[in-house]
Design a protein around this motif. Structure first.
Motif, PDB file in Angstrom:
ATOM      1  N   GLY A 143       9.949   7.334   4.966  1.00  0.00           N
ATOM      2  CA  GLY A 143      10.731   6.354   4.209  1.00  0.00           C
ATOM      3  C   GLY A 143       9.875   5.668   3.152  1.00  0.00           C
ATOM      4  O   GLY A 143      10.328   5.427   2.024  1.00  0.00           O
ATOM      5  N   HIS A 144       8.624   5.361   3.519  1.00  0.00           N
ATOM      6  CA  HIS A 144       7.718   4.737   2.531  1.00  0.00           C
ATOM      7  C   HIS A 144       7.457   5.696   1.368  1.00  0.00           C
ATOM      8  O   HIS A 144       7.442   5.316   0.208  1.00  0.00           O
ATOM      9  N   GLN A 145       7.259   6.960   1.735  1.00  0.00           N
ATOM     10  CA  GLN A 145       7.011   7.987   0.714  1.00  0.00           C
ATOM     11  C   GLN A 145       8.195   8.080  -0.254  1.00  0.00           C
ATOM     12  O   GLN A 145       8.027   8.077  -1.468  1.00  0.00           O
ATOM     13  N   ARG A 146       9.406   8.134   0.323  1.00  0.00           N
ATOM     14  CA  ARG A 146      10.602   8.245  -0.516  1.00  0.00           C
ATOM     15  C   ARG A 146      10.815   6.968  -1.333  1.00  0.00           C
ATOM     16  O   ARG A 146      11.325   7.002  -2.452  1.00  0.00           O
ATOM     17  N   GLY A 147      10.390   5.836  -0.777  1.00  0.00           N
ATOM     18  CA  GLY A 147      10.539   4.552  -1.469  1.00  0.00           C
ATOM     19  C   GLY A 147       9.782   4.518  -2.790  1.00  0.00           C
ATOM     20  O   GLY A 147      10.159   3.796  -3.718  1.00  0.00           O
ATOM     21  N   VAL A 148       8.720   5.300  -2.892  1.00  0.00           N
ATOM     22  CA  VAL A 148       7.949   5.362  -4.128  1.00  0.00           C
ATOM     23  C   VAL A 148       8.815   5.875  -5.283  1.00  0.00           C
ATOM     24  O   VAL A 148       8.700   5.425  -6.419  1.00  0.00           O
ATOM     25  N   GLU A 149       9.711   6.818  -4.971  1.00  0.00           N
ATOM     26  CA  GLU A 149      10.628   7.338  -6.002  1.00  0.00           C
ATOM     27  C   GLU A 149      11.491   6.207  -6.560  1.00  0.00           C
ATOM     28  O   GLU A 149      11.730   6.129  -7.769  1.00  0.00           O
ATOM     29  N   THR A 150      11.986   5.359  -5.643  1.00  0.00           N
ATOM     30  CA  THR A 150      12.811   4.238  -6.097  1.00  0.00           C
ATOM     31  C   THR A 150      12.000   3.305  -6.996  1.00  0.00           C
ATOM     32  O   THR A 150      12.512   2.812  -8.004  1.00  0.00           O
ATOM     33  N   VAL A 151      10.738   3.103  -6.655  1.00  0.00           N
ATOM     34  CA  VAL A 151       9.888   2.248  -7.497  1.00  0.00           C
ATOM     35  C   VAL A 151       9.836   2.823  -8.914  1.00  0.00           C
ATOM     36  O   VAL A 151      10.033   2.113  -9.901  1.00  0.00           O
ATOM     37  N   ARG A 152       9.615   4.142  -8.997  1.00  0.00           N
ATOM     38  CA  ARG A 152       9.531   4.773 -10.329  1.00  0.00           C
ATOM     39  C   ARG A 152      10.811   4.538 -11.130  1.00  0.00           C
ATOM     40  O   ARG A 152      10.779   4.194 -12.296  1.00  0.00           O
ATOM     41  N   GLU A 153      11.961   4.746 -10.438  1.00  0.00           N
ATOM     42  CA  GLU A 153      13.251   4.587 -11.137  1.00  0.00           C
ATOM     43  C   GLU A 153      13.483   3.152 -11.589  1.00  0.00           C
ATOM     44  O   GLU A 153      13.952   2.903 -12.702  1.00  0.00           O
ATOM     45  N   VAL A 154      13.151   2.204 -10.721  1.00  0.00           N
ATOM     46  CA  VAL A 154      13.388   0.792 -11.058  1.00  0.00           C
ATOM     47  C   VAL A 154      12.474   0.367 -12.214  1.00  0.00           C
ATOM     48  O   VAL A 154      12.904  -0.338 -13.131  1.00  0.00           O
ATOM     49  N   VAL A 155      11.239   0.843 -12.203  1.00  0.00           N
ATOM     50  CA  VAL A 155      10.311   0.519 -13.298  1.00  0.00           C
ATOM     51  C   VAL A 155      10.863   1.082 -14.615  1.00  0.00           C
ATOM     52  O   VAL A 155      10.907   0.397 -15.642  1.00  0.00           O
ATOM     53  N   ARG A 156      11.318   2.330 -14.551  1.00  0.00           N
ATOM     54  CA  ARG A 156      11.882   2.975 -15.753  1.00  0.00           C
ATOM     55  C   ARG A 156      13.092   2.186 -16.266  1.00  0.00           C
ATOM     56  O   ARG A 156      13.203   1.897 -17.465  1.00  0.00           O
ATOM     57  N   ASP A 157      13.979   1.818 -15.354  1.00  0.00           N
ATOM     58  CA  ASP A 157      15.180   1.054 -15.733  1.00  0.00           C
ATOM     59  C   ASP A 157      14.805  -0.287 -16.366  1.00  0.00           C
ATOM     60  O   ASP A 157      15.394  -0.697 -17.366  1.00  0.00           O
ATOM     61  N   CYS A 158      13.831  -0.968 -15.775  1.00  0.00           N
ATOM     62  CA  CYS A 158      13.431  -2.289 -16.293  1.00  0.00           C
ATOM     63  C   CYS A 158      12.914  -2.155 -17.718  1.00  0.00           C
ATOM     64  O   CYS A 158      13.238  -2.962 -18.596  1.00  0.00           O
ATOM     65  N   ARG A 159      12.118  -1.131 -17.933  1.00  0.00           N
ATOM     66  CA  ARG A 159      11.538  -0.921 -19.258  1.00  0.00           C
ATOM     67  C   ARG A 159      12.636  -0.649 -20.280  1.00  0.00           C
ATOM     68  O   ARG A 159      12.645  -1.214 -21.372  1.00  0.00           O
ATOM     69  N   LYS A 160      13.583   0.188 -19.879  1.00  0.00           N
ATOM     70  CA  LYS A 160      14.702   0.514 -20.777  1.00  0.00           C
ATOM     71  C   LYS A 160      15.548  -0.703 -21.099  1.00  0.00           C
ATOM     72  O   LYS A 160      16.009  -0.880 -22.221  1.00  0.00           O
ATOM     73  N   MET A 161      15.772  -1.529 -20.084  1.00  0.00           N
ATOM     74  CA  MET A 161      16.666  -2.687 -20.260  1.00  0.00           C
ATOM     75  C   MET A 161      15.990  -3.845 -20.978  1.00  0.00           C
ATOM     76  O   MET A 161      16.643  -4.780 -21.390  1.00  0.00           O
ATOM     77  N   GLY A 162      14.655  -3.833 -21.021  1.00  0.00           N
ATOM     78  CA  GLY A 162      13.951  -4.940 -21.648  1.00  0.00           C
ATOM     79  C   GLY A 162      13.616  -6.078 -20.698  1.00  0.00           C
ATOM     80  O   GLY A 162      13.343  -7.203 -21.123  1.00  0.00           O
ATOM     81  N   VAL A 163      13.624  -5.798 -19.398  1.00  0.00           N
ATOM     82  CA  VAL A 163      13.109  -6.783 -18.426  1.00  0.00           C
ATOM     83  C   VAL A 163      11.604  -6.892 -18.693  1.00  0.00           C
ATOM     84  O   VAL A 163      10.933  -5.874 -18.853  1.00  0.00           O
ATOM     85  N   ASN A 189       2.941   4.183 -21.022  1.00  0.00           N
ATOM     86  CA  ASN A 189       4.255   3.574 -21.245  1.00  0.00           C
ATOM     87  C   ASN A 189       4.175   2.092 -21.604  1.00  0.00           C
ATOM     88  O   ASN A 189       5.193   1.401 -21.609  1.00  0.00           O
ATOM     89  N   GLY A 190       2.987   1.609 -21.855  1.00  0.00           N
ATOM     90  CA  GLY A 190       2.837   0.218 -22.301  1.00  0.00           C
ATOM     91  C   GLY A 190       3.028  -0.811 -21.210  1.00  0.00           C
ATOM     92  O   GLY A 190       3.365  -1.973 -21.470  1.00  0.00           O
ATOM     93  N   ILE A 191       2.802  -0.396 -19.973  1.00  0.00           N
ATOM     94  CA  ILE A 191       3.036  -1.325 -18.853  1.00  0.00           C
ATOM     95  C   ILE A 191       1.723  -1.976 -18.406  1.00  0.00           C
ATOM     96  O   ILE A 191       0.713  -1.302 -18.209  1.00  0.00           O
ATOM     97  N   ARG A 192       1.776  -3.291 -18.269  1.00  0.00           N
ATOM     98  CA  ARG A 192       0.619  -4.040 -17.778  1.00  0.00           C
ATOM     99  C   ARG A 192       0.759  -4.156 -16.259  1.00  0.00           C
ATOM    100  O   ARG A 192       1.807  -4.558 -15.758  1.00  0.00           O
ATOM    101  N   LEU A 193      -0.296  -3.786 -15.541  1.00  0.00           N
ATOM    102  CA  LEU A 193      -0.240  -3.817 -14.086  1.00  0.00           C
ATOM    103  C   LEU A 193      -1.041  -5.002 -13.549  1.00  0.00           C
ATOM    104  O   LEU A 193      -2.179  -5.250 -13.974  1.00  0.00           O
ATOM    105  N   LYS A 194      -0.436  -5.730 -12.618  1.00  0.00           N
ATOM    106  CA  LYS A 194      -1.112  -6.846 -11.958  1.00  0.00           C
ATOM    107  C   LYS A 194      -0.931  -6.673 -10.455  1.00  0.00           C
ATOM    108  O   LYS A 194       0.155  -6.269 -10.010  1.00  0.00           O
ATOM    109  N   ILE A 195      -1.970  -6.983  -9.712  1.00  0.00           N
ATOM    110  CA  ILE A 195      -1.867  -6.945  -8.256  1.00  0.00           C
ATOM    111  C   ILE A 195      -2.125  -8.358  -7.753  1.00  0.00           C
ATOM    112  O   ILE A 195      -3.163  -8.954  -8.091  1.00  0.00           O
ATOM    113  N   ILE A 196      -1.197  -8.896  -6.972  1.00  0.00           N
ATOM    114  CA  ILE A 196      -1.413 -10.231  -6.405  1.00  0.00           C
ATOM    115  C   ILE A 196      -1.489 -10.136  -4.883  1.00  0.00           C
ATOM    116  O   ILE A 196      -0.871  -9.265  -4.281  1.00  0.00           O
ATOM    117  N   GLY A 197      -2.257 -11.033  -4.287  1.00  0.00           N
ATOM    118  CA  GLY A 197      -2.425 -11.037  -2.832  1.00  0.00           C
ATOM    119  C   GLY A 197      -3.891 -11.195  -2.486  1.00  0.00           C
ATOM    120  O   GLY A 197      -4.754 -11.191  -3.369  1.00  0.00           O
TER     121      GLY A 197
END
Ligand code: IPE
Ligand code: IPE
Ligand code: MG
Length: 270
Positions: free
Chosen positions: A42-62, A103-111
């Motif tokens: 499930g964690h492995q498959r969840g990575v696919e959802t992360v990719r899709e959500v990131v792509r959608d956010c970028r397209k939408m201008g989030v 893709n012009g994405i800035r990555l931040k890790i918090i924690g």
């Protein structure tokens, strides 16, 4: 770090896309169990959802997307699952960072990084450094993150940086004067406006020690859909729910509809 404006002061226009979305990606284990697979599938498959959500956010201008990947409480899970999640995080950083950068994405890790091994810490630092000047979307991964930890670490960092304040703290005779604006630059999300929309998949209706301070006035959206099954349509349903809401921040509906309190949610931060 100047220019902080709490999103509770101005009312963002909800008719557009949310500027900052924060997500608790829950339900991976149950998704796998339903398919008679080990939880980690499930964690492995969840990575696919992360990719899709990131792509959608970028397209939408989030402009900001913050994902809860591992909580400070998740260490309580079986050792094999914790180790799988750490390995998955490491692999993702190794494999995906260049693509994010392109893709012009800035990555931040918090924690709290103190429990991560040296290799993981170095990968995190390199990824943040490489992508630091990207402006399309800021993707924040919360790993070994806890909302209470964040408030505590911010307080400690503020007092370290402000010995005058710290002295007053110890002197019972003096008034301790600091306010929200003093603390906010030290929170781990200091570079981002507060989340406009919070999504939790997987059916639970709780915050699980996520961005406690930052979500004081965030719109909350809960869905039964399990994270690996959270597709484009499910994400759009969450955005549409947000767009139908009226954010008032303590004011009356009439006040909010008048022009004076409307404005850009917060200033761009660096
Ligand atoms: C969320 O899915 C992922 C992490 C907490 C790392 P879960 O692993 O919590 O999945 P469920 O809630 O057991 O289905
Ligand atoms: C919250 O999910 C943390 C992450 C998604 C990383 P959990 O599944 O760990 O939450 P609880 O413990 O059920 O509240
Ligand atoms: Mg869970």
């Amino acid at each position: 770090m100047s220019g902080f404006q709490s999103s509770t002061r101005l009312v963002p226009d909800t008719s557009g896309v949310p500027r900052h979305i924060a997500i608790i990606m829950d339900g991976n284990g149950r998704w796998a169990k339903q398919r008679f697979l080990p939880r980690v599938a499930g964690h492995q498959r969840g990575v696919e959802t992360v990719r899709e959500v990131v792509r959608d956010c970028r397209k939408m201008g989030v402009k900001y997307l913050t994902l809860f990947a591992f909580s400070s409480e998740n260490w309580r899970r079986p050792a094999e699952e914790v180790s799988f999640l750490m390995q998955l995080f490491l692999k993702m950083l190794e494999r995906e960072v260049n693509k994010l950068h392109k893709n012009g994405i800035r990555l931040k890790i918090i924690g709290d990084r103190s429990r991560f091994d040296a290799k993981l810490v170095r990968l995190i630092e390199d990824a943040e450094h490489l992508t630091d000047s990207n402006t399309e979307l800021t993707l924040t991964i919360a790993a070994n993150y806890g909302g209470r930890w964040d408030i505590m670490q911010a307080t400690q960092a503020m007092l370290r940086a402000r010995p005058d304040m710290a002295a007053n703290f110890c002197d019972a005779g003096k008034a301790v004067s600091f306010n929200e604006d003093d603390l906010e630059p030290y929170l781990s999300t200091h570079y981002a406006p507060e989340p406009d929309l919070f999504i939790r998949t997987g059916g639970e209706q709780r915050i699980s020690n996520f961005l406690l301070w930052q979500m004081a006035y965030t719109e909350l959206y809960f869905t039964d859909t399990l994270w690996p099954a959270f597709d484009h349509d499910a994400f759009q349903a969450a955005i549409q729910s947000y767009q139908a809401r009226e954010r008032r921040f303590g004011r009356t509906s009439e006040q909010v509809r008048s022009e004076q309190v409307r404005g850009e949610p917060v200033q761009e931060k660096k």
